[in-house]
Design an enzyme around this catalytic site. Structure first.
Site, PDB file in Angstrom:
ATOM      1  CG  ASN A   1       0.101   6.653  -0.558  1.00 43.15           C
ATOM      2  OD1 ASN A   1       1.128   7.282  -0.325  1.00 43.15           O
ATOM      3  ND2 ASN A   1       0.082   5.339  -0.696  1.00 43.15           N
TER       4      ASN A   1
ATOM      5  CG  ASP B   1      -7.191  18.269 -45.735  1.00 37.92           C
ATOM      6  OD1 ASP B   1      -6.653  17.997 -46.822  1.00 37.92           O
ATOM      7  OD2 ASP B   1      -8.390  18.561 -45.616  1.00 37.92           O
TER       8      ASP B   1
ATOM      9  CD  GLU C   1      -2.195   3.325  -2.482  1.00 37.76           C
ATOM     10  OE1 GLU C   1      -1.790   2.221  -2.103  1.00 37.76           O
ATOM     11  OE2 GLU C   1      -1.641   4.406  -2.177  1.00 37.76           O
TER      12      GLU C   1
ATOM     13  CG  ASP D   1      -9.339  13.421 -44.091  1.00 39.91           C
ATOM     14  OD1 ASP D   1      -8.407  13.125 -44.856  1.00 39.91           O
ATOM     15  OD2 ASP D   1     -10.037  14.443 -44.219  1.00 39.91           O
TER      16      ASP D   1
ATOM     17  CB  VAL E   1      -0.960  -0.004   1.203  1.00 37.73           C
ATOM     18  CG1 VAL E   1      -1.714   1.310   1.300  1.00 37.73           C
ATOM     19  CG2 VAL E   1      -1.934  -1.162   1.094  1.00 37.73           C
TER      20      VAL E   1
END
Length: 836
Positions: A661, A319, A277, A571, A272
């Protein structure tokens, strides 16, 4: 087939044999499968395994369910939250094929059994006789047997902005480029003007539209560079954390420091601690904020990772029409031999151009700009004839009936008996080099004549109009900016090679050592030969959908990060295959937009360059907060490891680690993702996408400051233990607080790895100030709120304990600043050695 068309019975027989005239649709994955796909990431799987182990450990514990399964529940909540965020961001209707199907006509007018009928277009069969008129959509691929002033808008298939004059033809045109098949009409195109009768050549997936649908169906969007880097990094991170956790558990059990349950708890805590996380959520939010910034610059992002990927682009395949040019045909030159009377006749002739195509509109605008007023008074018209390549109008001028005939120079001049023909030919040759479209004008008094062949003979050449779609004024500078940033530009267009070459020169495209190729030339090359030569090509003219797709795929296989622009159906496959597909928002088709990653609301090449700059800034910020998160996570890992090696009780619970975290680390990480620009993002070449996410200097920074933060947390735990009989929960709370607050000080120093924090200015990133204040408040909530203390297993700290925690935490800031000074000194010494 007869002129009466097929019989109804024969049409039904062919429909049963060949199937309906429609594009195939494939089943999409269910929303459940899309959601479950969010759990395939290796870091997510590692967290799920950690939650399962935590549940197993909780089954053997005493206490309330919250105390026994709180850690597992917290991990599960985080995993589900990240999955929901990913699912919502990735949920995007795969509607490109649906948009293609919508382009097919719902009904068609046919002749069957000698009668005129309106039938569903899906029931058309080969050899059906179809009637076309102005405004109708072409329902299948057709061969014209009769055409009356018929112009068809084929821009969606060929990229040509001008409507095409069609004519009846018996010849086989299958070997010609689409733009040159004047005797055929294609499914999905529009009749701009005129009428026609045609037989069906191809239906359904056999049409040119169907071929593009098949290409689109088999092309998968490539993974983004950042996603690839994060996947590789996550795999390595999980392998290392699992290996260390198992090794630590084995060592602890071997020396008798821990039993099996304690070993598993330590391993879960380590996993962990090692996995950031908050990274997916922070990355998603920072990318979403980047989307908002780009929207303000006319770039609308359809796929979130595209924001960052733009910064890695090495080549733009663009283009021509509407992107490099204004998509507005204009009169650029006029040849009148320096004669004012002829100039006035040219104005009158242009004013008589009342057709609806781009050329006539350009002539009309030019006439108004040069004094023409009101509606022209036309006595008689002779419509454009595709075989004659002429159009004529009779008007009364100074009491005389005069015919004004305009059209292709060779056709008009062949009917002229007077005028400066030699001067005109010289102008035509010069303008051809510049890619101008030339229209000639000739006149003569006609009196009472009405027969067209007589009216359009013995003419006097008045002069020439030179027309083109002019470049956007900002494009040359934007192409220069892209080149300065190490990003090359390639033009891919359906236009004629001469026109494409002229526009390339005009917009500043570098043609030195690079050539203009045609789609037909590319079709003669194998895939291997194309890869060997594609980097030497600056312009591809007369390109088909498959040509564009092959060019993009060849560049991708060579390691280029390609941004492909386009607006038409032709395209769409290349847009999907490109790393960044860029569709036009104003003039583009729904098909192109659905196949793209980004839509330009202003259809402007310069917007792509601005988006690349924003993408580079965003990647720098993502890298900045990733290094920050990994450094503070390394601090947690080293702290957990250190406590275990010292034989101490578990330093933190898994829930405390998750809190650090996600909350106290996640908010400053988000603020670092919004760091303002420090340097010109276009002053460096594109980054190397195949390189590892972290280089040697990153790893050194992460390791050094991870050890510093870990040392501060361990010191806090030890200082409280040294004060006497202090409960384990108080020791953990002290370590918990230091390991939560030290990253906040580290964040302020992490805004730059070279500049000292005070030089950047405290208030230049106000978001970081708010994030730090919020994190401090939430940490206080975790250690002082009575009900929350049970979840986090914390104890309230006194004033002295808080002051000590703040003092220890601030050392993380000082360590970063000292590190920068040492790096700067080393850099100066190295430079001095190189000079001497």
């Amino acid at each position: 087939m007869t002129t009466a068309g097929l019989s109804s019975s024969e049409a039904q027989r062919r429909l049963a044999r060949d199937g309906p005239n429609e594009l195939e649709q494939h089943a999409k994955p269910s929303q459940v499968l899309r959601f479950l796909a969010q759990f395939r990431d290796v870091t997510v799987l590692a967290l799920i395994a950690a939650a399962v182990i935590a549940v197993a450990l909780g089954l053997g514990e005493a206490g309330s369910p919250l105390e026994r399964f709180g850690d597992a529940g917290a991990i599960a909540v985080i995993v589900l939250l990240n999955a929901v965020i990913g699912f919502v961001q990735e949920r995007r209707a795969e509607s490109a094929l649906e948009a293609l199907s919508a382009m097919t006509a719902p009904t068609a007018v046919v002749e069957r059994d000698g009668e005129r009928l309106e039938v569903p277009a899906r029931e058309l069969v080969v050899d059906d006789l179809v009637l076309l008129e102005e405004g109708s959509r072409v329902p299948a691929d057709l061969r014209l047997v009769q055409a009356s002033a018929l112009f068809v808008d084929e821009a969606v298939l060929t990229g040509e902005s001008e409507s095409v004059a069609k004519r009846a033809s018996e010849e086989d045109m299958s070997s010609l480029p689409l733009a040159e098949r004047l005797g055929e009409c294609f499914a999905g195109t529009f009749v701009a003007s005129g009428k026609g009768r045609a037989v069906v050549l191809r239906t359904g997936m056999q049409t040119e539209l169907g071929k593009i649908a098949a290409l689109l169906d088999r092309v998968l969007p490539p993974p983004t560079p950042l996603a690839q880097q994060l996947n590789r990094f996550g795999t390595v991170l999980v392998i290392i954390s699992v290996a260390i956790g198992l090794a630590l558990m084995g060592l602890g059990m071997a020396v008798g420091q821990m039993n099996l349950r304690q070993g598993f708890l330590t391993a879960v805590s380590l996993a962990v601690a090692a996995i950031p996380e908050g990274l997916p959520a922070v990355t998603t939010i920072v990318l979403a904020l980047g989307v908002q910034r780009l929207a303000a610059k006319h770039a609308l992002i359809r796929r979130l990772p595209t924001v960052e990927t733009l910064g890695a682009v090495t080549l733009i395949c663009t283009d021509k029409t509407g992107t490099l040019t204004q998509n507005l045909m204009s009169v650029r030159e006029v040849f009148d031999g320096g004669d004012d009377a002829r100039r006035q006749r040219l104005v009158t002739g242009a004013h008589l151009a009342t057709g609806g195509d781009g050329t006539d509109r350009a002539l009309g605008r030019w006439a108004c700009e040069h004094g023409a007023i009101g509606q022209p008074d036309i006595a008689q018209e002779y419509p454009f004839d595709a075989k004659l390549k002429l159009v004529s109008a009779v008007a009364e001028v100074d009491g005389l009936r005069i015919v004004f005939t305009r059209g292709a120079p060779e056709a008009v001049m062949a009917r002229c008996a007077a005028g400066d023909l030699e001067g005109a030919r010289a102008a035509i040759d010069e303008w051809a080099e510049r890619g101008l479209r030339v229209i000639a004008l000739a006149v003569r008094p006609v009196g009472a004549a009405t027969v067209r062949a007589e009216v359009e003979s013995q003419l006097e050449l008045v002069g020439l109009y030179g027309l083109s779609d002019p470049p956007r004024p900002e494009v040359p500078a934007a192409i220069g900016e892209a080149a300065r940033a190490g990003v090359r530009t390639m033009m891919i267009t359906g236009d004629h090679p001469a026109t494409a070459r002229a526009i390339a020169r005009e917009v500043g495209l570098d043609l030195r050592g690079r050539r203009v190729a045609t789609g037909r030339e590319l079709q003669a090359l194998s895939d291997e030969e194309l890869r060997a030569t594609v980097r030497d090509i600056a312009v591809v003219a007369r390109a088909t959908a498959e040509d564009k797709l092959r060019v993009v795929q060849a560049l991708d296989e060579l390691g280029e990060i390609v941004a492909m622009t386009g607006d038409g159906v032709n395209d769409a496959p290349a847009l999907r295959a490109a790393t960044v597909g860029v569709a036009m928002g104003k003039g583009g088709t729904d098909v192109a937009r659905e196949a793209s990653d980004m839509v330009l609301s202003d259809d402007n090449y310069a917007t792509i360059v601005a988006a690349i700059a924003q993408g580079r800034t965003l990647y720098s910020n993502i890298k900045r907060f990733i290094v920050f998160l990994l450094a503070v996570n390394a601090g947690l890992v080293f702290a957990v490891l250190g406590a275990s090696l010292l034989g101490w009780p578990a330093l933190l619970t898994p829930t405390q680690i998750l809190w650090i975290n996600l909350v106290t680390n996640g908010m400053p990480a988000l603020a670092l993702g919004m760091e303002p620009v420090h340097l010109d993002p276009l002053s460096e070449p594109p980054r190397t996408v195949n390189a590892a996410l972290l280089d040697r200097s990153d790893i050194v920074w992460i390791t050094v400051h991870g050890l510093v933060i870990a040392g501060l947390g361990l010191l806090a735990f030890w200082l409280y233990a040294d004060r006497g009989a202090v409960a384990l929960s108080t020791q953990r709370t002290a370590a918990f607080t230091v390991l939560a607050l030290a990253p906040l000080f580290h964040a302020f120093a992490s805004r730059s790895r070279t500049a000292l924090a005070h030089r950047l200015g405290l208030f230049t990133n106000r978001t970081l100030l708010w994030a730090a204040a919020a994190a401090v408040g939430l940490q206080a909530f975790a250690i002082y709120a009575p009900g929350v203390q049970l979840v986090f297993k914390t104890q309230a700290l006194g004033v002295y304990e808080l002051a000590l925690a703040l003092a220890l935490s601030s050392a993380a800031y000082l360590a970063c600043e000292v590190h920068k000074v040492l790096l700067s000194s080393r850099s100066r010494v190295s430079n001095d050695k190189e000079i001497t």
